[in-house]
Design a protein around this motif. Sequence first.
Motif, PDB file in Angstrom:
ATOM      1  N   MET A 157      44.311  -9.923 -18.093  1.00 42.44           N
ATOM      2  CA  MET A 157      43.303  -9.252 -17.304  1.00 42.44           C
ATOM      3  C   MET A 157      43.757  -7.853 -16.913  1.00 42.44           C
ATOM      4  O   MET A 157      43.015  -6.907 -17.029  1.00 42.44           O
ATOM      5  CB  MET A 157      42.979 -10.083 -16.071  1.00 42.44           C
ATOM      6  N   ALA A 158      44.976  -7.702 -16.485  1.00 46.97           N
ATOM      7  CA  ALA A 158      45.434  -6.405 -16.008  1.00 46.97           C
ATOM      8  C   ALA A 158      45.311  -5.321 -17.067  1.00 46.97           C
ATOM      9  O   ALA A 158      44.987  -4.194 -16.765  1.00 46.97           O
ATOM     10  CB  ALA A 158      46.883  -6.501 -15.521  1.00 46.97           C
ATOM     11  N   THR A 159      45.540  -5.671 -18.321  1.00 47.05           N
ATOM     12  CA  THR A 159      45.450  -4.643 -19.353  1.00 47.05           C
ATOM     13  C   THR A 159      44.027  -4.147 -19.525  1.00 47.05           C
ATOM     14  O   THR A 159      43.813  -2.980 -19.769  1.00 47.05           O
ATOM     15  CB  THR A 159      45.993  -5.153 -20.703  1.00 47.05           C
TER      16      THR A 159
ATOM     17  N   ALA B 256      27.864  -6.170 -23.015  1.00 55.00           N
ATOM     18  CA  ALA B 256      27.559  -6.365 -24.439  1.00 55.00           C
ATOM     19  C   ALA B 256      28.676  -7.165 -25.115  1.00 55.00           C
ATOM     20  O   ALA B 256      28.409  -8.052 -25.939  1.00 55.00           O
ATOM     21  CB  ALA B 256      27.372  -5.018 -25.126  1.00 55.00           C
ATOM     22  N   GLU B 257      29.912  -6.864 -24.739  1.00 59.03           N
ATOM     23  CA  GLU B 257      31.053  -7.597 -25.288  1.00 59.03           C
ATOM     24  C   GLU B 257      30.996  -9.068 -24.841  1.00 59.03           C
ATOM     25  O   GLU B 257      31.288  -9.976 -25.622  1.00 59.03           O
ATOM     26  CB  GLU B 257      32.347  -6.942 -24.797  1.00 59.03           C
TER      27      GLU B 257
ATOM     28  N   ARG C 104      32.770 -15.771 -27.516  1.00 62.64           N
ATOM     29  CA  ARG C 104      32.563 -17.215 -27.705  1.00 62.64           C
ATOM     30  C   ARG C 104      33.575 -18.050 -26.924  1.00 62.64           C
ATOM     31  O   ARG C 104      33.254 -19.123 -26.465  1.00 62.64           O
ATOM     32  CB  ARG C 104      32.625 -17.577 -29.195  1.00 62.64           C
ATOM     33  N   SER C 105      34.789 -17.575 -26.774  1.00 60.79           N
ATOM     34  CA  SER C 105      35.804 -18.386 -26.088  1.00 60.79           C
ATOM     35  C   SER C 105      35.697 -18.216 -24.577  1.00 60.79           C
ATOM     36  O   SER C 105      35.388 -17.127 -24.073  1.00 60.79           O
ATOM     37  CB  SER C 105      37.212 -18.016 -26.558  1.00 60.79           C
TER      38      SER C 105
ATOM     39  N   LEU D 178      36.609 -11.000 -19.488  1.00 58.80           N
ATOM     40  CA  LEU D 178      35.565  -9.976 -19.419  1.00 58.80           C
ATOM     41  C   LEU D 178      34.860  -9.987 -18.062  1.00 58.80           C
ATOM     42  O   LEU D 178      34.623  -8.931 -17.474  1.00 58.80           O
ATOM     43  CB  LEU D 178      34.549 -10.158 -20.550  1.00 58.80           C
ATOM     44  N   VAL D 179      34.542 -11.160 -17.562  1.00 57.64           N
ATOM     45  CA  VAL D 179      33.871 -11.261 -16.260  1.00 57.64           C
ATOM     46  C   VAL D 179      34.781 -10.715 -15.164  1.00 57.64           C
ATOM     47  O   VAL D 179      34.323 -10.008 -14.265  1.00 57.64           O
ATOM     48  CB  VAL D 179      33.407 -12.706 -15.972  1.00 57.64           C
ATOM     49  N   SER D 180      36.057 -11.007 -15.261  1.00 59.35           N
ATOM     50  CA  SER D 180      37.004 -10.484 -14.276  1.00 59.35           C
ATOM     51  C   SER D 180      37.002  -8.956 -14.285  1.00 59.35           C
ATOM     52  O   SER D 180      36.954  -8.315 -13.229  1.00 59.35           O
ATOM     53  CB  SER D 180      38.408 -11.016 -14.584  1.00 59.35           C
ATOM     54  N   THR D 181      37.011  -8.375 -15.470  1.00 59.87           N
ATOM     55  CA  THR D 181      36.990  -6.919 -15.598  1.00 59.87           C
ATOM     56  C   THR D 181      35.667  -6.351 -15.100  1.00 59.87           C
ATOM     57  O   THR D 181      35.641  -5.360 -14.369  1.00 59.87           O
ATOM     58  CB  THR D 181      37.253  -6.491 -17.063  1.00 59.87           C
TER      59      THR D 181
END
Length: 162
Positions: A1-3, A35-36, A41-42, A49-52
Motif C-alpha cells: 500500500m505505501a508504494t 478505473a483500475e 480481479r483479485s 486500490l481502495v486503500s489508495t
Amino acid sequence: MATLTKTTVPPATSKPQEATAMLRADHKRVSELFAEYDKARSDTKKKDLVSTICTELSVHAQVEEEIFYPAVKRALRDKELVPEATVEHATLKDLIAQVDGITPDGEMFDAKVKVLSEYVKHHVKEEQTEMFPKAKKTNLDMLALGAQMASRKSELLAGRIA
C-alpha cells in the motif's frame, strides 16, 4: 500500500501549481484509480486500490476544507457552492468509512466502491464546472494558494505513510 500512496507526495522541487490545477490533477488521479479498480480481479489488488483511493480522497478533502474552500468562500462571499461541497464531503467520508481497511467481500463491497466512484464524479463535475471557474475570476492568488495546499498535502500524506 505505501508504494501506491507514496507516488502522490509532490516532490519538494516540483514547479508551483495553481490551486485549481492541483485539485484537477487529484481528481484525475482518483478517476484513474477507480478505473483500475473496475478492472481488478483479485481481492488483494482491490483492497490496495481502495486503500489508495481512500487516502487520496481523505487528504484531498481535508486540504480543500482547510485551505481552498475558506479562501473561495471569502473571495466569492459564497453561501451556496462551498456549503454544498462541504455536505458532499461528509457523504464521501461516510462512504470511505464503509470501505477503507475492509477486505473485499463480494458484490456489496463492489457496490459501495461503485457508489463512491459515482459520487466523486458528481462532486468533481460541480467543482470543475462551477466552483473553479468562479474562483479563478476572483483576486485569489492561485499560485500561493496552490503552494500552501501542496505543502499541507505533503504533510498529511507523510503522516499517513509513516
